[in-house]
Design a protein around this motif. Sequence first.
Motif, PDB file in Angstrom:
ATOM      1  N   ILE A  42      -0.120 131.910 -23.433  1.00 52.28           N
ATOM      2  CA  ILE A  42       0.093 130.590 -23.316  1.00 52.28           C
ATOM      3  C   ILE A  42      -1.272 129.928 -23.577  1.00 52.28           C
ATOM      4  O   ILE A  42      -2.254 130.406 -23.513  1.00 52.28           O
ATOM      5  CB  ILE A  42       0.756 130.291 -21.895  1.00 52.28           C
ATOM      6  CG1 ILE A  42      -0.572 130.484 -20.798  1.00 52.28           C
ATOM      7  CG2 ILE A  42       1.986 130.990 -21.583  1.00 52.28           C
ATOM      8  CD1 ILE A  42      -0.203 130.322 -19.237  1.00 52.28           C
ATOM      9  N   PRO A  43      -1.020 128.660 -23.914  1.00 48.15           N
ATOM     10  CA  PRO A  43      -2.199 127.838 -23.967  1.00 48.15           C
ATOM     11  C   PRO A  43      -3.064 127.605 -22.745  1.00 48.15           C
ATOM     12  O   PRO A  43      -2.301 127.726 -21.752  1.00 48.15           O
ATOM     13  CB  PRO A  43      -1.762 126.407 -24.575  1.00 48.15           C
ATOM     14  CG  PRO A  43      -0.571 126.683 -25.170  1.00 48.15           C
ATOM     15  CD  PRO A  43       0.234 127.614 -24.346  1.00 48.15           C
ATOM     16  N   PHE A  44      -4.167 127.300 -22.701  1.00 50.19           N
ATOM     17  CA  PHE A  44      -4.882 126.977 -21.521  1.00 50.19           C
ATOM     18  C   PHE A  44      -4.324 125.869 -20.822  1.00 50.19           C
ATOM     19  O   PHE A  44      -4.087 124.962 -21.706  1.00 50.19           O
ATOM     20  CB  PHE A  44      -6.347 126.889 -21.696  1.00 50.19           C
ATOM     21  CG  PHE A  44      -7.300 126.426 -20.674  1.00 50.19           C
ATOM     22  CD1 PHE A  44      -7.471 127.557 -19.747  1.00 50.19           C
ATOM     23  CD2 PHE A  44      -7.826 125.175 -20.238  1.00 50.19           C
ATOM     24  CE1 PHE A  44      -8.427 127.096 -18.639  1.00 50.19           C
ATOM     25  CE2 PHE A  44      -8.166 125.115 -19.185  1.00 50.19           C
ATOM     26  CZ  PHE A  44      -8.693 125.914 -18.256  1.00 50.19           C
ATOM     27  N   GLY A  45      -4.226 125.785 -19.632  1.00 51.52           N
ATOM     28  CA  GLY A  45      -3.859 124.429 -19.111  1.00 51.52           C
ATOM     29  C   GLY A  45      -4.351 124.315 -17.520  1.00 51.52           C
ATOM     30  O   GLY A  45      -4.837 125.333 -16.956  1.00 51.52           O
ATOM     31  N   LEU A  46      -4.418 122.985 -17.361  1.00 52.92           N
ATOM     32  CA  LEU A  46      -5.005 122.610 -15.692  1.00 52.92           C
ATOM     33  C   LEU A  46      -3.905 122.114 -15.024  1.00 52.92           C
ATOM     34  O   LEU A  46      -3.164 121.192 -15.484  1.00 52.92           O
ATOM     35  CB  LEU A  46      -6.003 121.718 -16.037  1.00 52.92           C
ATOM     36  CG  LEU A  46      -7.784 122.076 -16.374  1.00 52.92           C
ATOM     37  CD1 LEU A  46      -8.616 121.003 -16.420  1.00 52.92           C
ATOM     38  CD2 LEU A  46      -7.972 123.263 -15.407  1.00 52.92           C
ATOM     39  N   GLU A  47      -3.698 122.446 -13.820  1.00 57.26           N
ATOM     40  CA  GLU A  47      -2.595 121.911 -13.134  1.00 57.26           C
ATOM     41  C   GLU A  47      -3.429 121.381 -11.719  1.00 57.26           C
ATOM     42  O   GLU A  47      -3.999 122.096 -10.974  1.00 57.26           O
ATOM     43  CB  GLU A  47      -1.741 123.062 -12.602  1.00 57.26           C
ATOM     44  CG  GLU A  47      -0.729 122.261 -11.507  1.00 57.26           C
ATOM     45  CD  GLU A  47       0.042 123.679 -10.801  1.00 57.26           C
ATOM     46  OE1 GLU A  47       0.981 123.156 -10.157  1.00 57.26           O
ATOM     47  OE2 GLU A  47      -0.297 124.710 -10.923  1.00 57.26           O
ATOM     48  N   GLU A  48      -3.341 119.844 -11.665  1.00 55.52           N
ATOM     49  CA  GLU A  48      -4.271 119.132 -10.660  1.00 55.52           C
ATOM     50  C   GLU A  48      -3.670 119.580  -9.158  1.00 55.52           C
ATOM     51  O   GLU A  48      -2.265 119.545  -9.088  1.00 55.52           O
ATOM     52  CB  GLU A  48      -4.151 117.629 -10.832  1.00 55.52           C
ATOM     53  CG  GLU A  48      -5.159 117.061 -10.041  1.00 55.52           C
ATOM     54  CD  GLU A  48      -5.237 115.592 -10.394  1.00 55.52           C
ATOM     55  OE1 GLU A  48      -5.931 115.192 -11.443  1.00 55.52           O
ATOM     56  OE2 GLU A  48      -4.600 114.756  -9.574  1.00 55.52           O
ATOM     57  N   ILE A  49      -4.297 119.989  -8.533  1.00 57.30           N
ATOM     58  CA  ILE A  49      -4.203 120.018  -7.005  1.00 57.30           C
ATOM     59  C   ILE A  49      -4.215 118.849  -6.271  1.00 57.30           C
ATOM     60  O   ILE A  49      -3.433 118.342  -5.451  1.00 57.30           O
ATOM     61  CB  ILE A  49      -4.787 121.383  -6.346  1.00 57.30           C
ATOM     62  CG1 ILE A  49      -4.576 122.604  -7.218  1.00 57.30           C
ATOM     63  CG2 ILE A  49      -4.410 121.405  -4.945  1.00 57.30           C
ATOM     64  CD1 ILE A  49      -5.531 123.826  -6.689  1.00 57.30           C
TER      65      ILE A  49
END
Length: 258
Positions: A42-49
């Motif tokens: 998968i591509p790199f991703g950020l999921e905001e907490i």
Amino acid sequence: MSLLAQLNSAITTGAIEVVDLTAPLSASTPILQLPEPFANTIPFGLEEISRYDERGPRWYWNNIHTGEHTGTHLDVPVHWVSGKDGHDVSEVPLRTLVAPAVVLDASARAAEDPDYLLSIEDIREWERVNGPLPDGGWLLYRTGWDARSHDQEAFLNNDENGPHTPGVSGECARWLAEEAPITGFGVETVGTDAGQALALEPAFPCHELLLGAGKHGLTQLRNLASLPATGSLLVVSPLPIVGGSGSPARVYALVERV
């Protein structure tokens, strides 16, 4: 003055420069694309907490989503079937992660031929000028490909025949695995093998032979043009993932500038 104090002083004064060799890691970081029926990362991703809000009023943090082999990253033996009984990324010897490095510049050849394959004779010619490869160190292969790393299409360089990126001949990969004293091989491309490496003998020779010999790979390096041919100290900082086949890594070099 202690040796560590001397090192700190040299870095502070600029007598030793710290050169960052790492590509920034984001959703736009180019990633390897395997053809069907093979699975892809998968591509790199950020999921905001939370970000200074009702979820957490004074702090900002994220979950990260990525594959082990995304961006500038380390390959270890268990990444390939030929090294399946070898060590994982949490077990890489520290002496491998801090080690001397040399740079072989084939950027002019790669500019003329994106499918250029490094040969044993290329390395022998480099050694005639610069001396032997470092025992327990790294060979870094400069092709100028980092100039394309802002654009996945240019970086992978695909056409109807697949990707076209420089790499290593099967014969040379075998020599690096079985005879060269190095612990690892680093490149500026998306993987240590050439884009057309499936057609080589063996297929994907850097993965098959170097990892099978207990050696290591580094990919998607930048700024190799800033390093001298010899004399750098490489520092590789992967996540120590237990059971991991590799990890994104911060990679930099210490270079004397006196």
